[in-house]
Write a protein that holds these residues in place. Sequence first.
Motif, mmCIF file in Angstrom:
data_model
loop_
_atom_site.group_PDB
_atom_site.id
_atom_site.type_symbol
_atom_site.label_atom_id
_atom_site.label_comp_id
_atom_site.label_asym_id
_atom_site.label_seq_id
_atom_site.Cartn_x
_atom_site.Cartn_y
_atom_site.Cartn_z
ATOM 1 N N ASP A 37 21.552 39.879 35.069
ATOM 2 C CA ASP A 37 21.857 38.449 35.017
ATOM 3 C C ASP A 37 20.811 37.808 34.108
ATOM 4 O O ASP A 37 19.617 37.815 34.427
ATOM 5 C CB ASP A 37 21.807 37.841 36.429
ATOM 6 C CG ASP A 37 22.258 36.381 36.428
ATOM 7 O OD1 ASP A 37 23.130 36.032 35.615
ATOM 8 O OD2 ASP A 37 21.727 35.576 37.234
ATOM 9 N N LEU A 38 21.249 37.288 32.969
ATOM 10 C CA LEU A 38 20.296 36.794 31.965
ATOM 11 C C LEU A 38 20.173 35.265 32.038
ATOM 12 O O LEU A 38 21.177 34.556 31.971
ATOM 13 C CB LEU A 38 20.744 37.235 30.568
ATOM 14 C CG LEU A 38 20.988 38.745 30.401
ATOM 15 C CD1 LEU A 38 21.330 39.092 28.953
ATOM 16 C CD2 LEU A 38 19.779 39.563 30.848
ATOM 17 N N GLY A 39 18.944 34.807 32.186
ATOM 18 C CA GLY A 39 18.700 33.378 32.402
ATOM 19 C C GLY A 39 18.997 33.054 33.854
ATOM 20 O O GLY A 39 19.765 32.146 34.168
ATOM 21 N N CYS A 40 18.367 33.812 34.752
ATOM 22 C CA CYS A 40 18.735 33.746 36.180
ATOM 23 C C CYS A 40 18.149 32.534 36.887
ATOM 24 O O CYS A 40 18.649 32.112 37.919
ATOM 25 C CB CYS A 40 18.270 35.012 36.899
ATOM 26 S SG CYS A 40 16.465 35.206 36.900
ATOM 27 N N SER A 41 17.052 31.980 36.341
ATOM 28 C CA SER A 41 16.334 30.852 36.950
ATOM 29 C C SER A 41 15.843 31.181 38.364
ATOM 30 O O SER A 41 15.641 32.356 38.695
ATOM 31 C CB SER A 41 17.199 29.599 36.926
ATOM 32 O OG SER A 41 16.363 28.478 37.105
ATOM 33 N N SER A 42 15.686 30.154 39.207
ATOM 34 C CA SER A 42 15.022 30.380 40.499
ATOM 35 C C SER A 42 15.908 30.107 41.711
ATOM 36 O O SER A 42 15.472 30.284 42.850
ATOM 37 C CB SER A 42 13.772 29.499 40.582
ATOM 38 O OG SER A 42 14.108 28.169 40.237
ATOM 39 N N ALA A 43 17.141 29.647 41.478
ATOM 40 C CA ALA A 43 18.008 29.315 42.618
ATOM 41 C C ALA A 43 18.655 30.590 43.146
ATOM 42 O O ALA A 43 19.596 31.108 42.559
ATOM 43 C CB ALA A 43 19.081 28.312 42.186
ATOM 44 N N LEU A 82 17.147 40.869 37.014
ATOM 45 C CA LEU A 82 17.174 39.406 36.932
ATOM 46 C C LEU A 82 16.210 38.983 35.825
ATOM 47 O O LEU A 82 15.005 39.202 35.931
ATOM 48 C CB LEU A 82 16.752 38.786 38.266
ATOM 49 C CG LEU A 82 17.550 39.258 39.491
ATOM 50 C CD1 LEU A 82 17.044 38.586 40.756
ATOM 51 C CD2 LEU A 82 19.050 38.987 39.300
ATOM 52 N N ASN A 83 16.782 38.408 34.773
ATOM 53 C CA ASN A 83 15.944 38.053 33.614
ATOM 54 C C ASN A 83 15.805 36.544 33.454
ATOM 55 O O ASN A 83 16.738 35.788 33.697
ATOM 56 C CB ASN A 83 16.575 38.636 32.335
ATOM 57 C CG ASN A 83 16.222 37.822 31.099
ATOM 58 O OD1 ASN A 83 17.007 37.003 30.624
ATOM 59 N ND2 ASN A 83 15.022 38.002 30.602
ATOM 60 N N ASP A 84 14.637 36.134 33.049
ATOM 61 C CA ASP A 84 14.419 34.755 32.591
ATOM 62 C C ASP A 84 13.137 34.738 31.774
ATOM 63 O O ASP A 84 12.483 35.779 31.629
ATOM 64 C CB ASP A 84 14.337 33.770 33.774
ATOM 65 C CG ASP A 84 14.805 32.373 33.374
ATOM 66 O OD1 ASP A 84 14.086 31.708 32.595
ATOM 67 O OD2 ASP A 84 15.889 31.949 33.810
ATOM 68 N N LEU A 85 12.795 33.571 31.263
ATOM 69 C CA LEU A 85 11.559 33.448 30.480
ATOM 70 C C LEU A 85 10.350 33.629 31.409
ATOM 71 O O LEU A 85 10.458 33.397 32.620
ATOM 72 C CB LEU A 85 11.527 32.075 29.798
ATOM 73 C CG LEU A 85 12.586 31.910 28.704
ATOM 74 C CD1 LEU A 85 12.665 30.458 28.247
ATOM 75 C CD2 LEU A 85 12.266 32.827 27.517
ATOM 76 N N PRO A 86 9.192 34.021 30.853
ATOM 77 C CA PRO A 86 8.029 34.326 31.699
ATOM 78 C C PRO A 86 7.587 33.164 32.602
ATOM 79 O O PRO A 86 7.025 33.395 33.668
ATOM 80 C CB PRO A 86 6.938 34.668 30.684
ATOM 81 C CG PRO A 86 7.673 35.112 29.473
ATOM 82 C CD PRO A 86 8.948 34.342 29.434
#
Length: 362
Positions: free
Chosen positions: A58-64, A99-103
């Motif tokens: 899931d790319l751009g998973c954020s925190s929710a 689960l991917n997102d920016l650092p």
Amino acid sequence: MTIQLKQVLRMKEGTDETSYVKTSYIQKQVLSLTKPIKEKAITELYYKARPASLCIADLGCSSAELNTLGVVSELIQTIEKARREVGNNGYQQEYQVYLNDLPGNDFNTIFRSLPMFEDKLKKLMGQNFGYCFINGVPGSFYGRLFPANHLHFVHSSYSLMWLSQVPEGIEDNKRNIYIGKTSPPNVVKAYYEQFEKDFSTFLRCRSEEVVGGGMMVLTILGRRSNEPYSKESCYEWDLLATVLNDMVFEGLIEEEKLNTFNIPQYTPSAAEVNRIVEKEGSFTLNHVDVSEVNWNSSEQHKRNHYDFARCMRSVAEPLLINHFDEHILEDLFNRYKDIVRVSMAKENNVFINVTVSLTRNG
Ligand SMILES: C[S@@+](CC[C@H](N)C(=O)[O-])C[C@H]1O[C@@H](n2cnc3c(N)ncnc32)[C@H](O)[C@@H]1O
């Protein structure tokens, strides 16, 4: 992606009332709208490939966690159903989930909810359920994130409209913070070209990582209209620009500060997305869907203008704090709440979602 944006772009962390976790009701609604498209794609993938260890990202998973882990749970349930249907459930399936997102993303909020998620998943799936390994992958999806030929299924929702940088050469986009009615044609062109470059890079990177026959379902905040400036794709930023201009007029913000602020986002039409997929050439487009979600889309509660303003704040606050003084934020979003209330009382405001289902050629 510029180092600076990599560090600054993120949704509001934590779990308090202003956090992305508590305010992302529109994004959640979008995920449920696109559920049938994801189910169809991953079922098809499973029937074709039946990998013993299935890798999902899931790319751009954020925190929710309800959003990102909700998608993961749905995808696994769909595959387990497909496994039963083809009588292939005699062994324990392994799932590798990334689960991917920016650092700068608040991964910890998701990680903390993992024990509960795993427990729920086991209860849902029953005794014979195999293994679900969850991994956090910090980094930009505009670069390589995974080994070659590794992923079977990629999902991304409401992330790919974020660009790798603010387009260059848009110094004359004065008084606007995105494409606005008064933006000169070179600004519109620069935004599109940045999107084309970024989305092509995204496809090229994924083409190396996704196995032949692997699939992707991508939902992008977009527009129906062919015109880059259209109310459905720019209005939330138009309203924010109006508030910022008022604050400049009242001497609360320096004009130069406003004139040098632009949102690194582009809301493409389905035709633009299709064109770039075809031109890049690594994926075949199976299905395109354009849907809409109302700014006051309600779930259990009747949502209102206040929720929409909070939702926008959790998305834009880190970018705004990086450019303007932090102390303007409260005033800015109180005014935004008011202007949104007036608009929502007389107009039907919607976001447009462009969803594409793609298969890796080869
Ligand atoms: C609006 S949130 C969507 C989150 C989640 N998919 C959902 O539906 O709730 C967009 C996310 O994309 C992430 N993002 C933006 N650009 C990115 C990039 N280049 N690489 C990885 N993540 C990125 C942002 O940090 C943010 O967390």
